[in-house]
Design a protein around this motif. Structure first.
Motif, PDB file in Angstrom:
ATOM      1  N   ASP A   1      34.753  29.084  45.730  1.00 27.50           N
ATOM      2  CA  ASP A   1      36.023  29.819  45.793  1.00 27.50           C
ATOM      3  C   ASP A   1      36.331  30.188  47.230  1.00 27.50           C
ATOM      4  O   ASP A   1      35.449  30.681  47.950  1.00 27.50           O
ATOM      5  CB  ASP A   1      35.936  31.097  44.945  1.00 27.50           C
ATOM      6  N   LEU A   2      37.557  29.956  47.647  1.00 30.58           N
ATOM      7  CA  LEU A   2      37.968  30.263  49.021  1.00 30.58           C
ATOM      8  C   LEU A   2      39.285  31.035  48.960  1.00 30.58           C
ATOM      9  O   LEU A   2      40.296  30.531  48.484  1.00 30.58           O
ATOM     10  CB  LEU A   2      38.164  28.968  49.824  1.00 30.58           C
ATOM     11  N   GLU A   3      39.230  32.299  49.415  1.00 32.92           N
ATOM     12  CA  GLU A   3      40.439  33.110  49.436  1.00 32.92           C
ATOM     13  C   GLU A   3      41.384  32.599  50.524  1.00 32.92           C
ATOM     14  O   GLU A   3      40.940  32.167  51.585  1.00 32.92           O
ATOM     15  CB  GLU A   3      40.083  34.576  49.676  1.00 32.92           C
ATOM     16  N   MET A   4      42.660  32.713  50.254  1.00 39.41           N
ATOM     17  CA  MET A   4      43.675  32.158  51.142  1.00 39.41           C
ATOM     18  C   MET A   4      44.180  33.157  52.186  1.00 39.41           C
ATOM     19  O   MET A   4      45.189  32.920  52.853  1.00 39.41           O
ATOM     20  CB  MET A   4      44.862  31.647  50.319  1.00 39.41           C
TER      21      MET A   4
ATOM     22  N   LYS B   1      56.231  34.644  46.199  1.00 38.76           N
ATOM     23  CA  LYS B   1      56.448  33.238  45.845  1.00 38.76           C
ATOM     24  C   LYS B   1      55.150  32.451  45.715  1.00 38.76           C
ATOM     25  O   LYS B   1      55.173  31.300  45.305  1.00 38.76           O
ATOM     26  CB  LYS B   1      57.346  32.576  46.882  1.00 38.76           C
ATOM     27  N   ILE B   2      54.012  33.061  46.119  1.00 38.41           N
ATOM     28  CA  ILE B   2      52.732  32.342  46.096  1.00 38.41           C
ATOM     29  C   ILE B   2      52.340  32.029  44.658  1.00 38.41           C
ATOM     30  O   ILE B   2      52.372  32.905  43.778  1.00 38.41           O
ATOM     31  CB  ILE B   2      51.645  33.177  46.801  1.00 38.41           C
TER      32      ILE B   2
ATOM     33  N   ASP C   1      43.639  35.882  41.911  1.00 39.62           N
ATOM     34  CA  ASP C   1      42.445  36.453  41.309  1.00 39.62           C
ATOM     35  C   ASP C   1      42.805  37.759  40.578  1.00 39.62           C
ATOM     36  O   ASP C   1      43.470  38.642  41.154  1.00 39.62           O
ATOM     37  CB  ASP C   1      41.386  36.722  42.379  1.00 39.62           C
ATOM     38  N   ALA C   2      42.352  37.884  39.340  1.00 47.05           N
ATOM     39  CA  ALA C   2      42.717  39.030  38.520  1.00 47.05           C
ATOM     40  C   ALA C   2      42.134  40.337  39.055  1.00 47.05           C
ATOM     41  O   ALA C   2      42.715  41.406  38.885  1.00 47.05           O
ATOM     42  CB  ALA C   2      42.257  38.806  37.072  1.00 47.05           C
ATOM     43  N   GLU C   3      40.971  40.258  39.711  1.00 47.19           N
ATOM     44  CA  GLU C   3      40.310  41.474  40.181  1.00 47.19           C
ATOM     45  C   GLU C   3      40.834  41.891  41.559  1.00 47.19           C
ATOM     46  O   GLU C   3      41.123  43.057  41.805  1.00 47.19           O
ATOM     47  CB  GLU C   3      38.803  41.273  40.226  1.00 47.19           C
ATOM     48  N   THR C   4      40.917  40.937  42.479  1.00 46.74           N
ATOM     49  CA  THR C   4      41.280  41.281  43.868  1.00 46.74           C
ATOM     50  C   THR C   4      42.767  41.172  44.135  1.00 46.74           C
ATOM     51  O   THR C   4      43.263  41.741  45.101  1.00 46.74           O
ATOM     52  CB  THR C   4      40.540  40.357  44.841  1.00 46.74           C
ATOM     53  N   GLY C   5      43.495  40.414  43.280  1.00 44.83           N
ATOM     54  CA  GLY C   5      44.910  40.213  43.522  1.00 44.83           C
ATOM     55  C   GLY C   5      45.210  39.273  44.664  1.00 44.83           C
ATOM     56  O   GLY C   5      46.335  39.180  45.130  1.00 44.83           O
TER      57      GLY C   5
END
Length: 965
Positions: free
Chosen positions: A195-198, A233-234, A171-175
């Motif tokens: 959207d689901l953050e990893m 590496k993500i 994500d460009a905003e949260t990184g």
């Protein structure tokens, strides 16, 4: 002679010396044997330890990988389920004509609710509806943003109704690493995405360590890294070198299992486990780290064995020297042991006498409460029938008096039973999530009639800042409050009784402060200590007109002690008393309860429906194997005043269509035996069928793209999706019925508030969303009947489903047939649960339906038991809330399963041995819900009589006979 005596003496001396020499030699034989045994033991145990250590290390790595994969898969499946339910709801809202703003508000509510479920990892739900971008959290896209060019939109369109996952991106905003779950509607180009953050999945991957060593990573089927211990590496393709690329291909090819290879230039063990959407979770540990402890364990084993040998040798040598002393000491010990045995026998006999006396008391209390409660429940039941059926106001007045007196007497009996449970150690505190407003509302509803009957004012003082949902034993808190409030009403002749509840926040805990105040007779200082004694009533002469046993406060004190609390009392003799206590509870939902009346008010929507015209001369046939579906269908068409015939199978439908002409036929697709498509084909092929030209409409839950074309190609004239939307049903029927059979509809003016009151009459049931159900059924009365049908057939439906599962073990074509039958049955159960509003149960059924469709027997095995428990649990919640417990008709009872019977008998045997009459009564009630053969019916009646009379010996004898039958 003298020479002979000398010779004889010398011979005896030599013999004695030889015996001593042999004895000395014999002392070393055991030592040598022990040494040899030690050498063998060291060699054997070292080989076993080494093999076991290797096995344990590999098992530990495999368990860690399997556990992490299960957590990740469960986490992703929950998110997928949220999107599917939200998509179905929004699709329905679009069909119903909801505005985009209303849909956005719904998405915003879902966003806030699900954000808590996913612990902030859930960052939004959005989509394209009717060509417009809509965002739940309210994000406004920048100029030039085209959602239709985004992966989530294009992938969903390509998947055509299936739920898909996008590749991970940063994500460009949260990184943060993010994936998107997306799904297209069944019709049109509408798409919803989540959207689901990893972060949470990354935490699971980071936790994959073996004694602090090793690393894990998650990779999709394209070789892209989703999570990795090395964050850099993500989002990249796995492998910069040929060796790493070869490693990636091995991981994707094998997907599961354990194998060895060089990783990062060192021999390593790799553990693989597949997860959702063809991802692979890998855990890599260098062999030096994985097996580091083995050599140390071997050395320790040798040292231990050496130490044992040394100790044995020293003990042996020391023991030989101390043998005589030991024998003398042993004689003294024997004398002392006899003395101790005598003292222990005396103590045992005294304990048995005390236990016997305590058991006799507990048996008496249990017998008395059980024997009194059984006829008292009968009295209350018959009195309720008088109140329902009598039209004489005077008789109703007598019945109300009987009810009040019986409830008071039953309260005393229950106090006695509670005391017997407390004394036997069977009273437990069971924490659950509960709503504070529901707890206070229940208590107020029980106490208000008693206060009104005595012309007392019952006041509530509730802190509006108390959190909405807490974790604790609300049943015991409710019991404490009712005991205290009942006493307050008893001992107050005029004035008021007040329940005050306030709270103090301490981190994630809430301290609830309860106070029960009254303007009653008060308690003298010298009597305060007596207040907490069992069977002791204060000022007997003064209070002789007040019923009770004196057990209430004793029970309250014990319950509060179990909850780490204490009852405090302040009282002024002749003016009143204040009983107060505090209980710490864990906060589940921090939202304040606010205005109590608003919190406990049941929400429901007022529905009104009026047919545009009537068709009394029309005749319609509905074919569906689910009786509940047919009942809903006929209820929805009641206002059209048409004749409706029902068929529960394709065979019955063919019989009816041969003899009767219909204006319209509705045919369910998925039916056991002959399905809807086969039934239609046979009907069209018969020349003597009376309905060759009759329009046939397919009833189906298969609303994916292309379904309409498929049904039209099979000969159907149209199709209607389930759950049925009443307006669409009426529109379809009126479009197919000839104009000459239509008549103007009857104008009806609904009474103001009727729909609201009908909806409000529904109880609140855990796990059921009646607001959702009423969107489909429109009438609360119809919903009530649908729920009743669910309860009546719950056990039968589940038994049929389990029988189909058992048949899945058959090979070849038989298994295919069983999978089809299983899918049809669980499909029907899914629709049944959805109609009642039991969305969680319906979602579990959907998982089983899709698994049977995809021949995924592993998923069926993993989910079926959970589904069965939730299916029956929902039935029990419905039955309890609507008051239908024990209403199953005899001819609807399923035949008892032998294994289930043995389980119930073991539970009953334990309950009778422990004098747990409540559990015994509950088990007998469950047993009475099944059918038996003639011998079983006789045994059941005899067992019921023995349990009712609390005859332990007779009950256990019958249970043993049934066990051995």
């Amino acid at each position: 002679m003298e020479i002979d005596r000398v010779t004889q003496t010398r011979h005896v001396k030599e013999t004695d010396e030889n015996l001593r020499a042999n004895r000395r030699k014999g002392r070393f034989v055991p030592v040598i044997l022990i040494l040899l045994l030690m050498v063998v033991m060291v060699g054997y145990t070292n080989s076993m330890v080494r093999a076991r250590a290797f096995s344990n290390a590999r098992e530990a790595g495999a368990d860690k990988t399997t556990g992490a994969a299960y957590i990740i898969e469960n986490y992703m499946e929950v998110a997928e389920g949220v999107l599917e339910v939200t998509t179905d709801t929004v699709e329905f809202m679009v069909e119903q004509g909801y505005s985009l703003e209303e849909i956005r508000q719904y998405l915003n509510r879902e966003y806030e609710k699900e954000k808590e479920l996913f612990d902030q990892n859930y960052s939004g739900i959005y989509g394209v509806i009717n060509g417009e971008y809509i965002d739940g959290p309210g994000w406004i896209p920048p100029e030039g943003y085209d959602p239709k060019e985004r992966d989530w939109y294009t992938l969903a369109i390509a998947a055509d109704g299936e739920t898909v996952f996008t590749p991970p991106y940063v994500d460009a905003e949260t990184g943060k690493a993010v994936i998107t779950i997306c799904r297209k509607f069944s019709s049109g180009d509408n798409v919803l995405a989540l959207d689901l953050e990893m972060d949470y999945v990354q935490q699971i991957t980071d936790s994959m360590k073996y004694e602090g060593k090793g690393f894990g990573f998650l990779m999709n089927q394209d070789g892209m890294i989703i999570t990795h211990a090395d964050r850099s590496k993500i989002g990249l393709q796995f492998g910069e070198t040929k060796e790493e690329q070869a490693f990636a291909r091995e991981v994707l090819d094998q997907k599961a299992g354990i194998y060895s290879r060089n990783v990062e230039g060192e021999p390593s063990t790799v553990f693989l486990q597949p997860v959702v959407d063809d991802w692979v979770l890998a855990f890599v540990v260098h062999d030096d780290d994985l097996f580091a402890g083995i050599n140390v364990q071997l050395l320790i084993n040798i040292l231990i064995c050496t130490a044992i040998f040394s100790l044995v040798l020293l003990s042996y040598l020391w023991g030989r020297r101390r043998e005589r002393d030991y024998l003398r000491h042993l004689d003294r010990l024997r004398e002392e042991e006899k003395k101790r045995e005598y003292e222990a026998t005396v103590l045992r006999l005294e304990k048995e006498a005390a236990d016997s006396a305590n058991h006799a008391k507990s048996t008496f209390l249990a017998n008395m409460s059980h024997e009194l409660r059984t006829p008292m429940n009968t009295v209350l039941g018959l009195d309720t029938m008088i109140l329902r059926e009598s039209g004489d106001e005077k008789i109703k007045g007598y019945a109300l008096d009987i009810q009040s007196a019986a409830q008071s007497q039953l309260s005393i009996i229950n106090d006695i039973l509670d005391l017997s449970k407390i004394e036997s150690g069977k009273m437990e505190i069971i924490p659950v999530e509960y709503e504070v407003s529901d707890l206070i509302n229940d208590v107020a509803n029980m106490i208000t009639p008693r206060a009104v009957q005595k012309n007392l004012r019952f006041d509530l003082e509730i802190d509006s800042e108390i959190p909405h949902t807490l974790l604790g034993d609300d049943v015991r808190i409710r019991q404490v409050l009712i005991n205290l409030l009942t006493n307050a009403v008893k001992y107050t002749q005029e004035g008021s009784v007040t329940l005050s509840v306030s709270g103090e926040r301490k981190g994630d805990r809430e301290r609830l402060i309860f106070s029960v105040r009254d303007t009653g007779i008060g308690i003298a200082k010298e009597d305060l200590e007596k207040l907490f004694q069992e069977y002791v009533r204060i000022e007997e002469k003064r209070n002789r007109h007040i019923e009770g046993t004196g057990l209430g406060i004793s029970i309250v004190t014990t319950l509060l002690s179990l909850m780490d609390s204490k009852l405090e009392v302040e009282s002024v003799y002749g003016e009143g008393s204040d009983f107060h206590f505090t209980i710490d509870q864990t906060i589940v939902n921090e939202e304040p309860i606010g205005d109590l009346e608003a919190r406990i008010r049941t929400r429901a929507t007022e529905y009104h429906y009026e047919a545009s015209c009537i068709i009394p001369e029309a005749r319609i046939l509905v074919v569906d194997d689910n009786a509940m579906n047919r009942k809903v269908f006929t209820e929805l068409l009641k206002d059209l005043e048409c004749a409706i015939d029902e068929a529960e199978s394709g065979e019955t439908a063919l019989s009816l269509t041969k003899e009767n002409a219909y204006d319209l036929i509705f045919m369910d697709h998925m039916m056991p035996g002959m399905d809807g498509i086969e039934t239609l084909r046979r009907m069209r092929e018969r020349k003597d069928d009376a309905n060759q030209e009759t329009p046939v409409i397919a009833l189906t839950a298969n609303a994916v793209t292309g379904a309409r074309e498929m049904y039209l190609s099979k000969g159907f004239d149209d199709f209607l999706t389930k759950p049925i939307v009443p307006e669409k049903l009426e529109e379809l029927i009126l479009s197919r019925i000839p104009e000459e059979k239509k008549k103007p509809g009857k104008q009806k003016t609904p009474e103001p508030g009727t729909g609201r009151e009908e909806a409000d009459s529904l109880p609140t049931v855990e796990g059921a969303d009646f607001d959702y159900a009423l969107l489909k059924l429109k009438k609360a009365s119809l919903l009530r009947q649908v729920v009743k049908d669910y309860c009546d057939l719950a056990e039968t439906d589940l038994c049929e489903l389990e029988a189909y599962y058992d048949a899945l073990k058959a090979p070849g074509e038989e298994q295919e047939a069983s999978l089809k039958a299983y899918r049809i049955k669980v499909h029907a159960m899914k629709n049944t649960a959805a109609m009642t509003g039991a969305l969680a149960v319906s979602a579990l059924a959907r998982v089983l339906e899709y698994a049977s469709r995809d021949r995924d027997t592993e998923t069926i095995e993993r989910v079926k038991d959970v589904f069965g428990k939730e299916w029956i649990r929902q039935k029990e919640l419905f039955s309890e809330a609507f008051g239908w417990a024990g209403d199953t008709q005899e001819d609807q009872k399923p035949m008892i399963d032998p294994e289930l019977l043995q389980t119930y008998l073991r539970a009953l045997e334990s309950a009778m041995q422990e004098l747990d009459t409540d559990t015994a009564d509950n088990v007998m009630e469950e047993l009475s819900g099944y059918r038996y053969d003639e011998t079983g019916e006789k045994r059941l009646k005899a067992l019921a009589a023995a349990v009712k009379q609390l005859s332990i010996e007779d009950s256990l004898k019958i249970i043993e006979e049934w066990h051995n039958a």
